[in-house]
Design a protein around this motif. Structure first.
Motif, PDB file in Angstrom:
ATOM      1  N   VAL A  72       7.188   2.691  10.150  1.00 14.66           N
ATOM      2  CA  VAL A  72       6.739   2.892   8.778  1.00 14.66           C
ATOM      3  C   VAL A  72       7.451   4.065   8.100  1.00 14.66           C
ATOM      4  O   VAL A  72       7.442   4.166   6.867  1.00 14.66           O
ATOM      5  CB  VAL A  72       5.204   3.095   8.735  1.00 14.66           C
ATOM      6  CG1 VAL A  72       4.810   4.490   9.181  1.00 14.66           C
ATOM      7  CG2 VAL A  72       4.646   2.810   7.348  1.00 14.66           C
ATOM      8  N   LEU A  73       8.094   4.938   8.876  1.00 14.27           N
ATOM      9  CA  LEU A  73       8.691   6.140   8.293  1.00 14.27           C
ATOM     10  C   LEU A  73       9.776   5.818   7.271  1.00 14.27           C
ATOM     11  O   LEU A  73       9.867   6.458   6.216  1.00 14.27           O
ATOM     12  CB  LEU A  73       9.246   7.042   9.403  1.00 14.27           C
ATOM     13  CG  LEU A  73       9.881   8.359   8.946  1.00 14.27           C
ATOM     14  CD1 LEU A  73       8.899   9.179   8.106  1.00 14.27           C
ATOM     15  CD2 LEU A  73      10.361   9.165  10.160  1.00 14.27           C
ATOM     16  N   GLY A  74      10.618   4.814   7.570  1.00 14.12           N
ATOM     17  CA  GLY A  74      11.655   4.446   6.610  1.00 14.12           C
ATOM     18  C   GLY A  74      11.077   3.990   5.284  1.00 14.12           C
ATOM     19  O   GLY A  74      11.577   4.341   4.210  1.00 14.12           O
ATOM     20  N   LEU A  75      10.013   3.195   5.340  1.00 15.73           N
ATOM     21  CA  LEU A  75       9.339   2.757   4.111  1.00 15.73           C
ATOM     22  C   LEU A  75       8.783   3.942   3.334  1.00 15.73           C
ATOM     23  O   LEU A  75       8.859   3.998   2.100  1.00 15.73           O
ATOM     24  CB  LEU A  75       8.200   1.792   4.444  1.00 15.73           C
ATOM     25  CG  LEU A  75       8.553   0.331   4.728  1.00 15.73           C
ATOM     26  CD1 LEU A  75       7.291  -0.445   5.044  1.00 15.73           C
ATOM     27  CD2 LEU A  75       9.292  -0.299   3.558  1.00 15.73           C
ATOM     28  N   LEU A  76       8.195   4.887   4.056  1.00 12.39           N
ATOM     29  CA  LEU A  76       7.621   6.056   3.395  1.00 12.39           C
ATOM     30  C   LEU A  76       8.694   6.855   2.656  1.00 12.39           C
ATOM     31  O   LEU A  76       8.446   7.347   1.549  1.00 12.39           O
ATOM     32  CB  LEU A  76       6.914   6.945   4.423  1.00 12.39           C
ATOM     33  CG  LEU A  76       5.658   6.357   5.059  1.00 12.39           C
ATOM     34  CD1 LEU A  76       5.139   7.277   6.164  1.00 12.39           C
ATOM     35  CD2 LEU A  76       4.569   6.116   4.018  1.00 12.39           C
ATOM     36  N   LEU A  77       9.862   6.964   3.242  1.00 10.60           N
ATOM     37  CA  LEU A  77      10.933   7.712   2.582  1.00 10.60           C
ATOM     38  C   LEU A  77      11.392   7.016   1.301  1.00 10.60           C
ATOM     39  O   LEU A  77      11.656   7.677   0.290  1.00 10.60           O
ATOM     40  CB  LEU A  77      12.113   7.886   3.544  1.00 10.60           C
ATOM     41  CG  LEU A  77      11.904   8.955   4.622  1.00 10.60           C
ATOM     42  CD1 LEU A  77      12.950   8.827   5.715  1.00 10.60           C
ATOM     43  CD2 LEU A  77      11.947  10.347   4.003  1.00 10.60           C
TER      44      LEU A  77
ATOM     45  N   ALA B 208       0.826  -1.210   0.000  1.00 15.70           N
ATOM     46  CA  ALA B 208       0.000   0.000   0.000  1.00 15.70           C
ATOM     47  C   ALA B 208       0.860   1.259   0.000  1.00 15.70           C
ATOM     48  O   ALA B 208       0.497   2.265  -0.632  1.00 15.70           O
ATOM     49  CB  ALA B 208      -0.940  -0.008   1.206  1.00 15.70           C
ATOM     50  N   VAL B 209       2.007   1.211   0.702  1.00 16.40           N
ATOM     51  CA  VAL B 209       2.924   2.356   0.663  1.00 16.40           C
ATOM     52  C   VAL B 209       3.379   2.598  -0.769  1.00 16.40           C
ATOM     53  O   VAL B 209       3.352   3.728  -1.271  1.00 16.40           O
ATOM     54  CB  VAL B 209       4.143   2.124   1.580  1.00 16.40           C
ATOM     55  CG1 VAL B 209       5.202   3.199   1.332  1.00 16.40           C
ATOM     56  CG2 VAL B 209       3.732   2.153   3.047  1.00 16.40           C
ATOM     57  N   GLY B 210       3.813   1.531  -1.442  1.00 18.21           N
ATOM     58  CA  GLY B 210       4.267   1.678  -2.818  1.00 18.21           C
ATOM     59  C   GLY B 210       3.183   2.186  -3.738  1.00 18.21           C
ATOM     60  O   GLY B 210       3.411   3.093  -4.557  1.00 18.21           O
ATOM     61  N   ALA B 211       1.971   1.641  -3.603  1.00 18.82           N
ATOM     62  CA  ALA B 211       0.864   2.075  -4.447  1.00 18.82           C
ATOM     63  C   ALA B 211       0.501   3.528  -4.181  1.00 18.82           C
ATOM     64  O   ALA B 211       0.239   4.307  -5.108  1.00 18.82           O
ATOM     65  CB  ALA B 211      -0.352   1.172  -4.208  1.00 18.82           C
TER      66      ALA B 211
END
Length: 253
Positions: free
Chosen positions: A53-58, A21-24
């Motif tokens: 989740v912050l690292g994934l968001l970056l 979902a982060v990627g999408a």
């Protein structure tokens, strides 16, 4: 050497779906933005989930900027950033004092309220015979702090800011480009505070590394879908998923 927590298979599945979902959300479907915050807060304590989740968001932000950097509306960004900083700093204070249940309630109530406000605007426009107008410039000073606050305490500003960008009558590509730069800048600004609060750790970064392949897969799928979706359905998806996530976080609290 940091070690990963002992997640169950179901918890790993939820985290993988969150990474997808982060990627999408970063590559073309920002309507999926609330899903990672809700799923991570289901598997991890609410406050710890914000750092996890912050690292994934970056990573997702870098992908989004690479895809849509040319479409950003810098006039809107310059208008928003100063007030967003205020919201981030307020979020830091809340994270310092609030417990997990309080954080979930604040985010859930905020998301539900935003949907109510946006639907009210849409119904008013539908009843009016005039052409729909963009949101007033002054609303940046409402959405900016709200976006900064929600992104700091739960990485849940996607619905907040997408509602603002959509209501500003930006084309879909401009929404994606403006959101890409906005979240890269804001999430990078949040990193020192997240480290200082003990929310972003070596263990959370290791978890991010494991989940990056799912994020990339979601990014590829999100970009493909974004090319085919109409603005009307785009906003409907934003509203439905925002409301669902808000209710979920309220019930979960």
């Amino acid at each position: 050497m940091p070690a990963l927590p002992a997640f169950t298979p179901l918890e790993w599945l939820l985290l993988a779906v969150a990474a997808l979902a982060v990627g999408a959300s970063k590559s073309g479907m920002p309507a999926f933005g609330p899903i990672p915050a809700a799923l991570f807060a289901t598997v991890l304590p609410a406050k710890a989930s914000t750092g996890a989740v912050l690292g994934l968001l970056l990573v997702g932000d870098l992908i989004a900027v690479r895809m849509y950097h040319a479409h950003a509306d810098w006039t809107i960004l310059r208008r928003l950033i100063p007030s967003v900083v205020v919201g981030v700093l307020l979020g830091v204070v809340v994270l310092w004092y609030a417990d997990d249940a309080a954080v979930r309630r604040i985010i859930g109530a905020t998301l539900v309220l935003l949907v109510v406000v946006r639907v009210t605007f849409l119904l008013r426009e539908r009843r009016s015979a005039t052409e729909p107008r963009p949101v007033p410039t002054g609303l940046a000073y409402v959405f900016g702090p709200l976006g900064g606050f929600t992104t700091m305490i739960a990485n849940a500003a996607g619905p907040v800011m997408t509602l603002y960008f959509v209501a500003s009558r930006l084309p879909v590509q401009a929404i994606l480009g403006t959101a890409a730069w906005f979240f890269l800048l804001v999430n990078a600004f949040k990193v020192p505070f997240s480290i200082g609060l003990g929310l972003m750790t070596w263990q959370s970064l290791l978890l991010n590394l494991v989940l990056v392949p799912a994020l990339i897969l979601g990014a590829l799928g999100g970009r493909a879908v974004a090319r085919r979706i109409s603005p009307v359905w785009f906003e409907r998806i934003v509203l439905v998923l925002t409301l669902s996530s808000g209710i979920f976080l309220l019930v979960r609290a």
